[in-house]
Motif scaffolding. Structure first.
Motif, PDB file in Angstrom:
ATOM      1  N   GLY A   1     132.554 129.445  59.217  1.00 30.97           N
ATOM      2  CA  GLY A   1     132.625 127.965  59.404  1.00 30.97           C
ATOM      3  C   GLY A   1     133.600 127.442  59.929  1.00 30.97           C
ATOM      4  O   GLY A   1     134.382 128.467  60.680  1.00 30.97           O
ATOM      5  N   GLY A   2     134.238 126.213  59.619  1.00 37.04           N
ATOM      6  CA  GLY A   2     135.643 125.852  59.988  1.00 37.04           C
ATOM      7  C   GLY A   2     136.648 125.856  59.323  1.00 37.04           C
ATOM      8  O   GLY A   2     135.929 126.454  57.898  1.00 37.04           O
ATOM      9  N   PRO A   3     137.669 125.827  59.569  1.00 39.49           N
ATOM     10  CA  PRO A   3     138.875 125.957  58.394  1.00 39.49           C
ATOM     11  C   PRO A   3     138.666 124.848  57.313  1.00 39.49           C
ATOM     12  O   PRO A   3     138.652 123.767  57.647  1.00 39.49           O
TER      13      PRO A   3
ATOM     14  N   LEU B   1     134.815 114.969  65.019  1.00 35.65           N
ATOM     15  CA  LEU B   1     134.217 116.348  65.230  1.00 35.65           C
ATOM     16  C   LEU B   1     134.028 117.187  63.697  1.00 35.65           C
ATOM     17  O   LEU B   1     135.128 117.198  63.028  1.00 35.65           O
ATOM     18  N   ALA B   2     132.893 117.928  63.585  1.00 37.32           N
ATOM     19  CA  ALA B   2     132.926 118.444  62.292  1.00 37.32           C
ATOM     20  C   ALA B   2     132.230 119.933  62.568  1.00 37.32           C
ATOM     21  O   ALA B   2     131.339 120.092  63.523  1.00 37.32           O
ATOM     22  N   PRO B   3     132.692 120.897  61.851  1.00 31.46           N
ATOM     23  CA  PRO B   3     132.181 122.307  62.027  1.00 31.46           C
ATOM     24  C   PRO B   3     131.064 122.549  61.438  1.00 31.46           C
ATOM     25  O   PRO B   3     130.552 121.976  60.601  1.00 31.46           O
ATOM     26  N   LEU B   4     129.979 123.249  62.058  1.00 31.55           N
ATOM     27  CA  LEU B   4     128.884 123.893  61.668  1.00 31.55           C
ATOM     28  C   LEU B   4     129.183 125.237  60.800  1.00 31.55           C
ATOM     29  O   LEU B   4     129.955 125.902  61.334  1.00 31.55           O
ATOM     30  N   ALA B   5     128.152 125.599  59.794  1.00 28.60           N
ATOM     31  CA  ALA B   5     128.432 126.683  59.084  1.00 28.60           C
ATOM     32  C   ALA B   5     127.431 127.415  59.234  1.00 28.60           C
ATOM     33  O   ALA B   5     126.220 126.898  59.250  1.00 28.60           O
ATOM     34  N   GLY B   6     127.611 128.887  58.941  1.00 27.23           N
ATOM     35  CA  GLY B   6     126.515 129.693  58.976  1.00 27.23           C
ATOM     36  C   GLY B   6     126.761 131.066  58.076  1.00 27.23           C
ATOM     37  O   GLY B   6     127.967 131.436  57.838  1.00 27.23           O
ATOM     38  N   VAL B   7     125.757 131.534  57.682  1.00 28.19           N
ATOM     39  CA  VAL B   7     125.912 132.917  56.884  1.00 28.19           C
ATOM     40  C   VAL B   7     125.137 134.036  57.800  1.00 28.19           C
ATOM     41  O   VAL B   7     123.825 133.975  57.893  1.00 28.19           O
ATOM     42  N   ILE B   8     125.887 134.971  57.918  1.00 27.92           N
ATOM     43  CA  ILE B   8     125.331 136.022  58.972  1.00 27.92           C
ATOM     44  C   ILE B   8     125.355 137.473  58.363  1.00 27.92           C
ATOM     45  O   ILE B   8     126.240 137.665  57.653  1.00 27.92           O
ATOM     46  N   GLU B   9     124.246 138.258  58.599  1.00 35.33           N
ATOM     47  CA  GLU B   9     124.186 139.527  57.854  1.00 35.33           C
ATOM     48  C   GLU B   9     124.622 140.459  59.010  1.00 35.33           C
ATOM     49  O   GLU B   9     124.119 141.172  59.676  1.00 35.33           O
ATOM     50  N   THR B  10     126.129 140.602  58.563  1.00 32.31           N
ATOM     51  CA  THR B  10     127.007 141.479  59.607  1.00 32.31           C
ATOM     52  C   THR B  10     127.044 142.887  59.150  1.00 32.31           C
ATOM     53  O   THR B  10     127.693 143.654  59.871  1.00 32.31           O
ATOM     54  N   ASP B  11     126.146 143.345  58.216  1.00 29.85           N
ATOM     55  CA  ASP B  11     126.195 144.799  57.826  1.00 29.85           C
ATOM     56  C   ASP B  11     125.118 145.542  58.819  1.00 29.85           C
ATOM     57  O   ASP B  11     125.158 146.878  58.735  1.00 29.85           O
TER      58      ASP B  11
ATOM     59  N   THR C   1     126.368 139.285  68.722  1.00 24.11           N
ATOM     60  CA  THR C   1     127.544 138.343  68.514  1.00 24.11           C
ATOM     61  C   THR C   1     126.973 136.990  67.972  1.00 24.11           C
ATOM     62  O   THR C   1     125.956 136.668  68.175  1.00 24.11           O
ATOM     63  N   PHE C   2     128.083 136.341  67.510  1.00 23.65           N
ATOM     64  CA  PHE C   2     127.662 134.849  67.217  1.00 23.65           C
ATOM     65  C   PHE C   2     128.756 133.947  67.760  1.00 23.65           C
ATOM     66  O   PHE C   2     129.636 134.229  68.174  1.00 23.65           O
ATOM     67  N   THR C   3     128.315 132.665  67.948  1.00 22.54           N
ATOM     68  CA  THR C   3     129.152 131.401  68.068  1.00 22.54           C
ATOM     69  C   THR C   3     129.399 130.617  67.072  1.00 22.54           C
ATOM     70  O   THR C   3     128.796 130.538  65.994  1.00 22.54           O
ATOM     71  N   MET C   4     130.665 130.063  67.126  1.00 22.17           N
ATOM     72  CA  MET C   4     131.282 128.951  66.449  1.00 22.17           C
ATOM     73  C   MET C   4     130.972 127.693  66.935  1.00 22.17           C
ATOM     74  O   MET C   4     131.374 127.332  68.064  1.00 22.17           O
ATOM     75  N   ASN C   5     130.306 126.713  66.466  1.00 21.98           N
ATOM     76  CA  ASN C   5     129.702 125.362  66.927  1.00 21.98           C
ATOM     77  C   ASN C   5     130.344 124.263  66.037  1.00 21.98           C
ATOM     78  O   ASN C   5     130.605 124.281  64.828  1.00 21.98           O
TER      79      ASN C   5
ATOM     80  N   CYS D   1     137.731 128.728  63.933  1.00 23.84           N
ATOM     81  CA  CYS D   1     136.547 129.489  63.068  1.00 23.84           C
ATOM     82  C   CYS D   1     137.351 130.180  61.907  1.00 23.84           C
ATOM     83  O   CYS D   1     138.532 130.536  61.834  1.00 23.84           O
ATOM     84  N   PHE D   2     136.548 130.008  60.752  1.00 28.16           N
ATOM     85  CA  PHE D   2     136.958 130.521  59.278  1.00 28.16           C
ATOM     86  C   PHE D   2     135.951 131.389  58.963  1.00 28.16           C
ATOM     87  O   PHE D   2     134.751 130.998  58.839  1.00 28.16           O
ATOM     88  N   LEU D   3     136.139 132.720  58.297  1.00 28.49           N
ATOM     89  CA  LEU D   3     135.162 133.372  57.909  1.00 28.49           C
ATOM     90  C   LEU D   3     135.689 134.381  56.608  1.00 28.49           C
ATOM     91  O   LEU D   3     136.992 134.667  56.399  1.00 28.49           O
TER      92      LEU D   3
END
Length: 609
Positions: free
Chosen positions: A110-112, A120-130, A135-139, A158-160
Motif C-alpha cells: 500500500g502507501g506509506p 490523492l489516496a493509496p490503494l492497498a492489496g495483499v499478494i501471495e508472493t510465495d 509483477t504487481f502495480t501500485m495505484n 509504495c510500502f510493503l
C-alpha cells in the motif's frame, strides 16, 4: 523469514527500509506526534519504494484513463514514468521487481502509513508472493477533481511488509466484560487514575521540558506498576536493507548522472548493540538533550597526575595510598609539585564554574533511556534527579506509616538506635544496631516530634530482607538496574546521614515524604577535612559551628536537592552528600546497576582511617 526482490536488467527499484520520520510530525509543537509510539512504529513497519521521477497529476473527474493529466519533470525517463492505465481517477506506478517470500507468507502492499497526500489516496492489496510469477502495480486514486497533486523524485509511493497467510482465519474474536479479566481490569483502573493524576500535575506545574509533558508508560514498555510488559517490546524498528541494494543501478534519467541513493535515516541512526540487558526505552529528545548538556556543565578534560586513578574518587584519597611509603628528597619534591598543581587545577576549575550557574545545578529530567543515562550521567559521573521515576508504583501511592505497620505487623526488625548519644554513629554502626517489632518501631518514631535517634537504614537491609519481603510486590522495575531488591530507609522527620561519599554509584528512590540532600563534587574534597575513611569531619555542612571549625568548607561548591515522593536521585561514586528527612520518610537505595559498579574493589588504603 526470507524476502527477495528479483530484478530484470532494466529494473532499478529504489527499495529501502521505511523511515519513521514524517514532515507533518516534525512540524507538530515540540514534535509531540513522535510521542505516539504506535504511530512511529507503523511508519517504519516495512520497506518503501521511492518514486523514479518527479511529476504532478490532475484528474478532471471523468471515468476513462484519459481523465488524468500527468506532467513530468524534464529529466524523467519515459520508461519509468507512472501512467494513467485503469481509469476511475487512478494513476499507476510499475513496481520493478518480482518479490518472493517464504512459503505461507504474503506481502501487504500500500502507501506509506501516516503520510496523507491532499487529493490523492493509496490503494492497498495483499499478494501471495510465495508462488506468484507476476509483477504487481501500485495505484493511487484521486479523491478530489481538478486539483494538481505532486510527487517528488524518490518520494515513497509504495510500502510493503510480509504477513502470514491463514492467520486471520484462525482468529476467534470475542467480546467480553472487562470484569472477566480482574488483573487487566485492575491494571486499567490503575493506569486511568495515574493518567488523570499526571494530567493534573502537568496542568498545575506547566513543565517546560517536552519530556516532562507525557507519561511514557507504553513507550517504555512497562505496566502501571513499572513492571516490564512484553520482553520483546519495541520502541524502534531496525529493518535490514535489501542485501544487493548497493549494487543495483539507480533509475536512469536523461541529461544527468544518477544521484547516489540517500542513506535511510533509520539506518543512519543504528548504533552498536547496547552494553546492557535488552531494554526498549525512549531516547532523550533534542530539547532534553540540550538542556541536560547545559545543566551538567560538560568541560574539557583536565590533566591528571601520572598515577593509578579511580573515576570520580578524590585525589587526596589516591595520594593517601602512598602515605606510609618511605620517600627520598627527590620523590618528596616531586610529590609537592604534584600536590601544588592539583591545587591549582582545583582553583582553576572553581573559577571556571563560577562563570555560570549551570555547572552548580543538578538537572531534573523524566527518566531518560538507559543508553542516554549511561552516556550523560553514569559514565561521566554526573548526578541527576529523575522526576517521577517511581510515581506510578503502588508503593508511592499506598505506603504510609500506618499501612506499613499493618502490613509488616509485629515482625522483628533491626534498626539503628541510640544515635543521639554518639556523634560517630555512622562509624560505629554495629554498636547502634537494635531490634524491636516493626509496628512498635513505627509507633515510636511517629509519636513525637521526630529526630535522629532511631532509623532503619541500608545497613540493616540484609537482616530485614525477610521481614520486608511482602513490600517488594509494590516496587516497580527500573531499567538501569538488574532487579535486585532495594535497601529500605524508614525514619521520622529529622533523621540525618552526615557528610560522606560512597564507594559505589547509588540511586536513591524516594517513596514517602521528602528528604533534603546537599551534594558536593569530588573536587571539593580538600575543603572537607576527610581524615576518616569516606567521612568528612565537617559532619554537617549546614552547621555554623562546624563551618567555624573548618572554614574552608564554607567555600565548597554545593548543590541542594529536595527529593519528593516518586522522584529519584543518581549520586555518582565519590560525590559528597548528606541527607536529612524533612518528614516521615521511606526511601529505597540501589547499587545493582547493569554497568560495572565496583570502585570499592581497589579503593586506596587511607592511613588516617
Amino acid at each position: 523469514m526470507e524476502l527477495t526482490c528479483y530484478v530484470h536488467p532494466s529494473w532499478a527499484p529504489r527499495l529501502r527500509p521505511a523511515t519513521p520520520k514524517r514532515d507533518w510530525m516534525d512540524a507538530t509543537p515540540e514534535s509531540f506526534a513522535y510521542r505516539c509510539l504506535p504511530l512511529a512504529i507503523a511508519n517504519a513497519h516495512g520497506w518503501e519504494i521511492g518514486s523514479p521521477c518527479g511529476f504532478r497529476a490532475r484528474w478532471n473527474g471523468g471515468k476513462g484513463a484519459d481523465a488524468v493529466e500527468l506532467q513530468f519533470d524534464t529529466d524523467a525517463s519515459a520508461h519509468h514514468r507512472p501512467v494513467s492505465l485503469f481509469g476511475a481517477g487512478t494513476i499507476t506506478f510499475h513496481v520493478e521487481g518480482l518479490f518472493r517470500t517464504s512459503p505461507g507468507w504474503n506481502l501487504w502492499v500500500g502507501g506509506p502509513p501516516n503520510a496523507a497526500k491532499h487529493g490523492l489516496a493509496p490503494l492497498a492489496g495483499v499478494i501471495e508472493t510465495d508462488w506468484s510469477p507476476y509483477t504487481f502495480t501500485m495505484n493511487w486514486r484521486f479523491t478530489r477533481a481538478r486539483e494538481w497533486v505532486r510527487f517528488e523524485e524518490d518520494e515513497p509511493f509504495c510500502f510493503l511488509f510480509p504477513v502470514q497467510r491463514g492467520v486471520l482465519d484462525e482468529v476467534r474474536p470475542v467480546i467480553r466484560p472487562l470484569a472477566d479479566a480482574p488483573e487487566l481490569d485492575s491494571a486499567f483502573s490503575q493506569w486511568s487514575a495515574s493518567r488523570d493524576a499526571f494530567q493534573e500535575h502537568v496542568r498545575r506545574t506547566q513543565p517546560t521540558a517536552p519530556a516532562d509533558k507525557w507519561q511514557k508508560l507504553y513507550y517504555r514498555g512497562v505496566d502501571p506498576n513499572g513492571e516490564p510488559g512484553a520482553a520483546d517490546h519495541e520502541s524502534k524498528l531496525r529493518l535490514s536493507s535489501f542485501a544487493s541494494q548497493d549494487t543495483v543501478p539507480r533509475c536512469p534519467v536523461r541529461g544527468k548522472a544518477a544521484k547516489p541513493m540517500p542513506a535511510s535515516p533509520l539506518l543512519a541512526e543504528r548504533k552498536p548493540a547496547p552494553r546492557m540487558p535488552l531494554y526498549a526505552g525512549p531516547a532523550l529528545d533534542a530539547d532534553v538533550m540540550a538542556m541536560t548538556l547545559r545543566n551538567i556543565g560538560f568541560e574539557a578534560s583536565r590533566a591528571a597526575p601520572p598515577q593509578q586513578t579511580l573515576p570520580g574518587l578524590p585525589t587526596r584519597l589516591l595520594v593517601s595510598q602512598h602515605a606510609t611509603m618511605p620517600m627520598g628528597p627527590a620523590a618528596t619534591q616531586a610529590g609537592m609539585r604534584s600536590t601544588a598543581r592539583q591545587a591549582w587545577l582545583a582553583r582553576v576549575d572553581e573559577r571556571q564554574r563560577a562563570l555560570s550557574p549551570a555547572p552548580r545545578s543538578i538537572p531534573r529530567l523524566s527518566a531518560p533511556s538507559p543508553e542516554a543515562f549511561l552516556d550523560l550521567f553514569y559514565a561521566t559521573g554526573r548526578p541527576v534527579v529523575l522526576e517521577g521515576l517511581a510515581a506510578s508504583w503502588p508503593a508511592a501511592r499506598d505506603w504510609t506509616s500506618q499501612r506499613l505497620a499493618e502490613r509488616i505487623g509485629n515482625t522483628p526488625i533491626t534498626f539503628q538506635g541510640g544515635r543521639n548519644a554518639a556523634s560517630d554513629f555512622e562509624l560505629a554502626k554495629d554498636r547502634h544496631t537494635q531490634m524491636m517489632p516493626f509496628d512498635r518501631y513505627i509507633a515510636e518514631v511517629t509519636s513525637g516530634d521526630g529526630g535522629n535517634d532511631a532509623y532503619i537504614t541500608a545497613y540493616n537491609s540484609e537482616a530485614n530482607q525477610k521481614a520486608f519481603a511482602p513490600l517488594q510486590r509494590d516496587v516497580g522495575w527500573i531499567p538501569y538496574l538488574t532487579g535486585r531488591p532495594g535497601m529500605l530507609w524508614i525514619g521520622p522527620a529529622g533523621t540525618f546521614t552526615p557528610l560522606h561519599h560512597d564507594l559505589t554509584n547509588n540511586l536513591l528512590v524516594q517513596i514517602v515524604g521528602t528528604k533534603r540532600l546537599h551534594l558536593l563534587p569530588p573536587g571539593e574534597t580538600d575543603k572537607l577535612a576527610n581524615t576518616r575513611h569516606v567521612f568528612s569531619d565537617v559532619h554537617d555542612i549546614e552547621d555554623p559551628a562546624a563551618i567555624r571549625r573548618f572554614p574552608m568548607a564554607a567555600s565548597a561548591q554545593r548543590m541542594v536537592v529536595d527529593l519528593a515522593p516518586g522522584d529519584a536521585l543518581f549520586i555518582p561514586v565519590g560525590w559528597w552528600h548528606q541527607v536529612r528527612s524533612l518528614s516521615f520518610s521511606v526511601m529505597l537505595t540501589y547499587t545493582d546497576f547493569v554497568w560495572p559498579n565496583d570502585a570499592y574493589s581497589d579503593f586506596p588504603v587511607n592511613a588516617e582511617a
